[in-house]
Design a protein around this motif. Structure first.
Motif, PDB file in Angstrom:
ATOM      1  N   PHE A  38       0.846  -1.180   0.003  1.00 13.34           N
ATOM      2  CA  PHE A  38       0.186   0.014  -0.027  1.00 13.34           C
ATOM      3  C   PHE A  38       0.913   1.224  -0.110  1.00 13.34           C
ATOM      4  O   PHE A  38       0.268   2.355  -0.095  1.00 13.34           O
ATOM      5  CB  PHE A  38      -0.993   0.011   1.124  1.00 13.34           C
ATOM      6  CG  PHE A  38      -0.227   0.154   2.584  1.00 13.34           C
ATOM      7  CD1 PHE A  38       0.224   1.300   3.195  1.00 13.34           C
ATOM      8  CD2 PHE A  38      -0.009  -1.167   3.246  1.00 13.34           C
ATOM      9  CE1 PHE A  38       0.895   1.249   4.187  1.00 13.34           C
ATOM     10  CE2 PHE A  38       0.609  -1.094   4.544  1.00 13.34           C
ATOM     11  CZ  PHE A  38       1.239   0.139   5.072  1.00 13.34           C
ATOM     12  N   LEU A  39       2.185   1.289   0.127  1.00  9.27           N
ATOM     13  CA  LEU A  39       2.838   2.323   0.291  1.00  9.27           C
ATOM     14  C   LEU A  39       3.040   3.052  -1.124  1.00  9.27           C
ATOM     15  O   LEU A  39       3.353   4.391  -0.862  1.00  9.27           O
ATOM     16  CB  LEU A  39       4.304   1.856   0.872  1.00  9.27           C
ATOM     17  CG  LEU A  39       4.478   1.780   2.409  1.00  9.27           C
ATOM     18  CD1 LEU A  39       5.765   1.316   2.948  1.00  9.27           C
ATOM     19  CD2 LEU A  39       4.021   3.035   3.141  1.00  9.27           C
ATOM     20  N   SER A  40       2.923   2.641  -2.254  1.00 10.47           N
ATOM     21  CA  SER A  40       2.654   3.297  -3.349  1.00 10.47           C
ATOM     22  C   SER A  40       1.699   4.170  -3.478  1.00 10.47           C
ATOM     23  O   SER A  40       1.909   5.390  -4.019  1.00 10.47           O
ATOM     24  CB  SER A  40       2.744   2.334  -4.665  1.00 10.47           C
ATOM     25  OG  SER A  40       1.475   1.450  -4.330  1.00 10.47           O
ATOM     26  N   GLU A  41       0.563   3.817  -2.862  1.00 11.95           N
ATOM     27  CA  GLU A  41      -0.514   4.783  -2.612  1.00 11.95           C
ATOM     28  C   GLU A  41      -0.249   6.019  -1.879  1.00 11.95           C
ATOM     29  O   GLU A  41      -0.588   7.009  -2.062  1.00 11.95           O
ATOM     30  CB  GLU A  41      -1.804   3.939  -1.927  1.00 11.95           C
ATOM     31  CG  GLU A  41      -2.426   2.899  -2.782  1.00 11.95           C
ATOM     32  CD  GLU A  41      -3.413   3.701  -3.702  1.00 11.95           C
ATOM     33  OE1 GLU A  41      -3.613   4.839  -3.446  1.00 11.95           O
ATOM     34  OE2 GLU A  41      -4.015   3.083  -4.579  1.00 11.95           O
ATOM     35  N   LEU A  46       9.135  14.580 -10.443  1.00  6.99           N
ATOM     36  CA  LEU A  46      10.071  14.380 -11.422  1.00  6.99           C
ATOM     37  C   LEU A  46      10.733  12.758 -11.142  1.00  6.99           C
ATOM     38  O   LEU A  46      11.030  11.985 -11.981  1.00  6.99           O
ATOM     39  CB  LEU A  46      11.288  15.125 -11.295  1.00  6.99           C
ATOM     40  CG  LEU A  46      11.141  16.458 -11.966  1.00  6.99           C
ATOM     41  CD1 LEU A  46      12.155  17.555 -11.757  1.00  6.99           C
ATOM     42  CD2 LEU A  46      10.602  16.439 -13.493  1.00  6.99           C
ATOM     43  N   GLN A  47      10.893  12.515  -9.740  1.00  9.05           N
ATOM     44  CA  GLN A  47      11.424  11.159  -9.471  1.00  9.05           C
ATOM     45  C   GLN A  47      10.197  10.029  -8.887  1.00  9.05           C
ATOM     46  O   GLN A  47      10.628   9.092  -8.256  1.00  9.05           O
ATOM     47  CB  GLN A  47      12.300  11.212  -8.380  1.00  9.05           C
ATOM     48  CG  GLN A  47      13.559  12.206  -8.614  1.00  9.05           C
ATOM     49  CD  GLN A  47      14.472  12.012  -7.612  1.00  9.05           C
ATOM     50  OE1 GLN A  47      15.017  11.004  -7.450  1.00  9.05           O
ATOM     51  NE2 GLN A  47      15.060  13.193  -7.161  1.00  9.05           N
ATOM     52  N   VAL A  50       8.440   5.270  -5.979  1.00  9.43           N
ATOM     53  CA  VAL A  50       7.538   4.076  -5.915  1.00  9.43           C
ATOM     54  C   VAL A  50       8.217   2.698  -6.205  1.00  9.43           C
ATOM     55  O   VAL A  50       8.154   1.884  -5.539  1.00  9.43           O
ATOM     56  CB  VAL A  50       6.243   4.278  -7.225  1.00  9.43           C
ATOM     57  CG1 VAL A  50       5.436   2.951  -6.926  1.00  9.43           C
ATOM     58  CG2 VAL A  50       5.688   5.358  -6.756  1.00  9.43           C
ATOM     59  N   ASP A  51       8.963   2.641  -6.827  1.00  6.94           N
ATOM     60  CA  ASP A  51       9.852   1.332  -7.098  1.00  6.94           C
ATOM     61  C   ASP A  51      10.521   1.122  -5.775  1.00  6.94           C
ATOM     62  O   ASP A  51      10.487  -0.123  -5.453  1.00  6.94           O
ATOM     63  CB  ASP A  51      10.876   1.685  -8.188  1.00  6.94           C
ATOM     64  CG  ASP A  51      11.054   0.172  -8.746  1.00  6.94           C
ATOM     65  OD1 ASP A  51      11.008  -0.691  -8.221  1.00  6.94           O
ATOM     66  OD2 ASP A  51      12.227   0.024  -9.765  1.00  6.94           O
ATOM     67  N   ILE A  52      11.198   1.957  -5.212  1.00  6.66           N
ATOM     68  CA  ILE A  52      12.031   1.715  -3.873  1.00  6.66           C
ATOM     69  C   ILE A  52      10.992   1.368  -2.865  1.00  6.66           C
ATOM     70  O   ILE A  52      11.112   0.207  -2.083  1.00  6.66           O
ATOM     71  CB  ILE A  52      12.707   2.912  -3.335  1.00  6.66           C
ATOM     72  CG1 ILE A  52      13.926   3.263  -4.423  1.00  6.66           C
ATOM     73  CG2 ILE A  52      13.180   2.747  -2.225  1.00  6.66           C
ATOM     74  CD1 ILE A  52      14.649   4.674  -4.286  1.00  6.66           C
TER      75      ILE A  52
END
Length: 888
Positions: A332-335, A353-354, A359-361
């Motif tokens: 859920f952290l990408s949210e 920009l990043q 999100v990937d990390i």
């Protein structure tokens, strides 16, 4: 003068945090301040702190006069992070990440102007009621109260004096000074009810919103304070707290800064914020930690097990656990990332920009920890329940370590969950279990080497040989083609995993030809791999051995490889010097001299060669002189690839017993030409200087030279020079006269020793004479049993012999002396008395046992002793009785 700024058409309504931030910066811009962007959360040139903790940190070089500021008046909205209260996040006030609005003066205005600006902004721009604002000052600051009275009309008795109104440096040292804090009165309903309640009280009534710091001093590492050349102003106005006041909220988590994040996760968890205290706590944790993680990742902080990366990982794990408590079982952290980015990207453009990288990390680290968390929590809850049933309150260190070692469950999370149930964790026991595991790991390390080779062989078959690019430089681009952990190929690794990493192309030199492998960093978009060694375990395959220090890395990642420059430079100096040394030895000793091994490290070089005899000091001096002549000649170093047979016909030296490919690399420098695959200087002058420090034998007919070059040689010469200077000063002579001075001292010392020896002999003879006169006659045997003070056991034996010689007709001598922490005993018995039943060894044993030790020896002479010094008198008293009982 009143200032009326455009607030985006929202006059008279609650300000959003975006409007408040812009209003603050615009106000101070109208007062001649230059707007500067927030600095990174990773402090620049400040190793004393892990993260930026205050708005003034980027101003420190200006305050100290080390850098020229872009303007004397500056203003910013600074990203800040404080780690001291991570465990408390979840209550309604504590944050890790926050924004600090600040105005700064670098030697321009000072206290009066800072107070005036603050009062005008709060009361005339933001229109906060002046009667709800209260200033505090440091007790020793007499100027600030005067200015508060002049600017805002505060009577002296209303201004509160607090000892903690002093701003220390954010690190171990730096600028500091007294401060004046501005508190907002939230109302009596938030107070403690005491009559003396005032700003500084621990209740919730008075909320500090702005701190005006008067930078007057520099504090060093010892805590000493000296006045700064110029007085400076640093202020910090918390955006979150100010938003809470202006928006009329009870908590910072009720403001627009957080409610968007909280409401989104409440929706995902099918709950509503404000109805369930336990759920509210988890929502606040996720809101704070999620926001913090986004900004940390944007500024380049990657998860790891130390430093900033450890803080990142700790926040993420804590957020994931609270997500579990809310029933959020999937990632859920990408949210959280997208919600934060959308809220704050207008001011912090780097977030958008990043976005993909952030999100990937977060997604990778969250997925990795999710399975760990589920299994660990299940086992931990069972363990807690069992302890509570048995009335126990401490989780054993071994159990906590098992959760960590077997299931990857971090200790701090075990402690947090335990504390929620009223339990603690045996941390020393955990650390002991960790140490035992590390010892077991070292013992089994060789077992995995075979597994590694099998995995690497399969990898080589699949991806082919590694391209070495290190002759051209120490940096390069590459792609990760293989990762091996504990003998098994894996698709990804994350901090702090140890691994073997293979690239399709690398500038890292793999250990061979005596030259050790390179070290350095391999950096990808999501992580950093620390290379501790580089080897070629299989022909054609270069393998990087190390660990991922931050973030994570995947097979297929494009990376930047960077060899540690200084280490490589020191190594190539030593490697190039071995070629010159080889040539110089053959010139000096003859062509029959052959290289039989070498070791090339950054710190030194080692060269083994054939020789039936050691080199003389004169030959070693000639060797050094010749090599240094070639270095000063600055011969260019040429490398050529050619067929082996052609290389040998040119006179290039090949190493004894070495196997070469059909095509070889020939390295030439001056008159030296060798077959070599190592890395070298571009010219001999780069070696700097060469010094032989040792020449020894290592086997029959094989000699070894150890030498230094470059920086190591310079350091060696400096140490030697410092030693010579120190000795010359100590001996009160000039360095060039040191040898003759030492020779004179050696002669003087020898003469003094002869005199001392003569004196000691005379003293021993006198002592022997005195002791002999004190002998006790026991049935015809003259007995001496006493303690003496002598320098060592050799003198004790000599004294025993001398005393016995003076006892006529026959005697027994028992002498004891203290040497450090023990008592030594010497026993001498005349031969005539041994025939009458006395035995020196038996006497020594009787005395030694009483001293807590033992003794033994021949009938005529024996030694003993022990450490019980208190029994020395009693032990010697035993001698007379022993003689009476055993004398025939």
């Amino acid at each position: 003068m009143s200032v009326d700024l455009d607030l985006g058409g929202r006059k008279g309504s609650p300000y959003t945090s975006t409007e408040i931030r812009a209003c603050f910066l615009d106000y101070f811009a109208s007062k001649g301040h230059l707007k500067v962007p927030s600095s990174s959360l990773i402090p620049r040139n400040d190793p004393t702190v892990l993260l930026t903790t205050a708005g003034m940190q980027q101003m420190i070089p200006y305050f100290l006069g080390r850098e020229t500021p872009p303007a004397l008046r500056l203003t910013s909205a600074q990203k800040c992070f404080r780690t001291t209260d991570i465990d408390k996040v979840g209550n309604e006030r504590t944050l890790t990440f926050f924004e600090m609005l600040g105005n700064f003066s670098v030697g321009d205005y000072f206290k009066r102007e800072a107070i005036a600006y603050a009062w005008e902004f709060l009361t005339r721009v933001l229109k906060l009621p002046g009667e709800r604002l209260y200033p505090t000052v440091h007790p020793e600051d007499d100027e600030a109260p005067k200015y508060w009275s002049e600017v805002a009309g505060f009577p002296d008795e209303v201004i509160v004096r607090l000892e903690d109104n002093w701003w220390g440096p954010p690190g171990a040292s730096g600028p500091c000074g007294p401060d004046s804090e501005i508190y907002y009165d939230r109302g009596v309903e938030h107070g403690c009810g005491r009559a003396d309640c005032k700003p500084g009280c621990e209740c919730e009534r008075y909320l500090e919103i702005w701190n005006l710091v008067f930078m007057q001093f520099y504090q060093d590492l010892d805590g000493r304070r000296t006045p700064l050349a110029k007085k400076n102003i640093d202020t910090g106005l918390g955006l979150e707290r100010l938003s809470m006041v202006l928006q009329g909220k009870e908590s910072v988590f009720d403001t627009d800064i957080f409610r968007g994040i909280i409401d989104r996760f409440a929706e995902l968890a099918h709950t509503t914020y404000g109805y369930n205290p336990k759920n509210d706590t988890s929502l606040r944790v996720i809101a704070d930690h999620g926001r913090a993680l986004v900004f940390l990742a944007a500024d380049g902080v990657l998860p790891s097990n130390e430093g900033r990366g450890y803080i990142f990982r700790r926040l993420l794990r804590r957020a994931v656990r609270h997500g579990k408590l809310l029933g959020l079982d999937g990632p859920f952290l990408s949210e959280a990332a997208d919600t934060v980015i959308n809220l704050m990207k207008d001011h912090y453009v780097e977030l958008a920009l990043q976005r993909d990288r952030i999100v990937d990390i977060l997604s990778f680290e969250e997925k990795k920890f999710n399975s760990t968390l589920s299994a660990g929590l299940y086992l931990l809850n069972d363990l807690i329940e069992d302890l509570q049933q048995h009335g126990q309150h401490v989780i054993a260190g071994e159990d906590a370590f098992k959760l960590y070692d077997t299931h990857g469950f971090p200790l701090e999370l075990t402690q947090e969950v335990a504390a929620e149930h009223g339990l603690s964790v045996d941390v020393p026991g955990f650390e002991q279990a960790m140490q035992r595991q590390q010892e077991r790991s070292r013992a089994t390390a060789t077992f995995t080497q075979g597994q590694d080779e099998q995995a690497l062989a399969e990898l080589l078959r699949r991806v082919g040989p590694t391209e070495f690019t290190g002759y051209e430089g120490i940096t390069g681009s590459g792609r990760v083609v293989g990762l091996v952990v504990d003998g098994v190929e894996v698709e990804n690794i994350s901090a702090p995993q140890k691994a073997l990493l293979v690239l399709d192309a690398t500038p890292f030199y793999a250990e061979s030809g005596g030259q050790i492998g390179d070290q350095g960093d391999i950096s990808g978009p999501m992580g950093v791999f620390k290379v501790q060694d580089t080897r070629r375990p299989l022909k054609g395959l270069i393998v990087h051995y190390g660990y991922i220090s931050e973030g994570h890395m995947r097979v297929g990642d494009s990376v930047q490889a960077s060899v540690t420059a200084q280490r490589r430079e020191d190594t190539i100096r030593n490697h190039s010097a071995t070629h010159l040394l080889h040539k110089a030895l053959r010139d000096l000793l003859g062509p029959q001299t052959e290289q039989r091994g070498s070791l090339v490290e950054p710190e030194r070089l080692r060269f083994d060669f054939t020789s039936p005899r050691p080199l003389t000091p004169s030959e070693l001096a000639q060797l050094d002189e010749q090599i240094n002549r070639w270095i000063r000649a600055d011969f260019p170093v040429h490398t050529t690839i050619m067929p082996l047979e052609e290389a040998l016909t040119t006179g290039a030296m090949a190493l004894f017993g070495e196997k070469y490919e059909d095509s070889v690399r020939v390295v030439s420098m001056g008159s030296s030409t060798e077959l070599c695959g190592g890395t070298h200087c571009s010219a001999t002058g780069q070696i700097g200087i060469y010094i032989t420090i040792q020449e020894t034998s290592i086997a029959a007919g094989i000699r070894r030279i150890e030498a230094l070059t470059g920086r190591a040689a310079e350091a060696y010469l400096r140490r030697r020079s410092a030693t010579v200077d120190a000795l010359a000063a100590r001996l009160q002579t000039q360095p060039e006269m040191l040898e003759s001075r030492v020779e004179q001292l050696v002669q003087d010392l020898a003469a003094a020793r002869r005199s001392i020896a003569q004196f000691q002999r005379e003293a021993v003879r006198a002592t022997a004479e005195r002791l002999a006169q004190q002998a006790q006659n026991i049935e015809g045997a003259l007995v001496v049993a006493t303690s003496v003070d002598v320098p060592d056991e050799k003198v004790l034996r000599e004294l025993g012999d001398m005393v016995r010689a003076k006892l006529s007709p026959a005697g027994v001598v028992v002498l004891a002396s203290t040497f450090g922490d023990r008592v030594g005993v010497q026993v001498n018995v005349d031969a005539a008395l041994t025939r009458r039943g006395l035995h020196a060894g038996k006497i020594a044993n009787v005395v030694g046992q009483r001293l807590g030790g033992k003794g033994g020896g021949r009938p005529e002479s024996a030694q003993g002793g022990g450490k019980n010094k208190a029994e020395l008198g009693a032990a010697l008293n035993l001698v007379a009785g022993f003689v009476r009982e055993n004398l025939l």
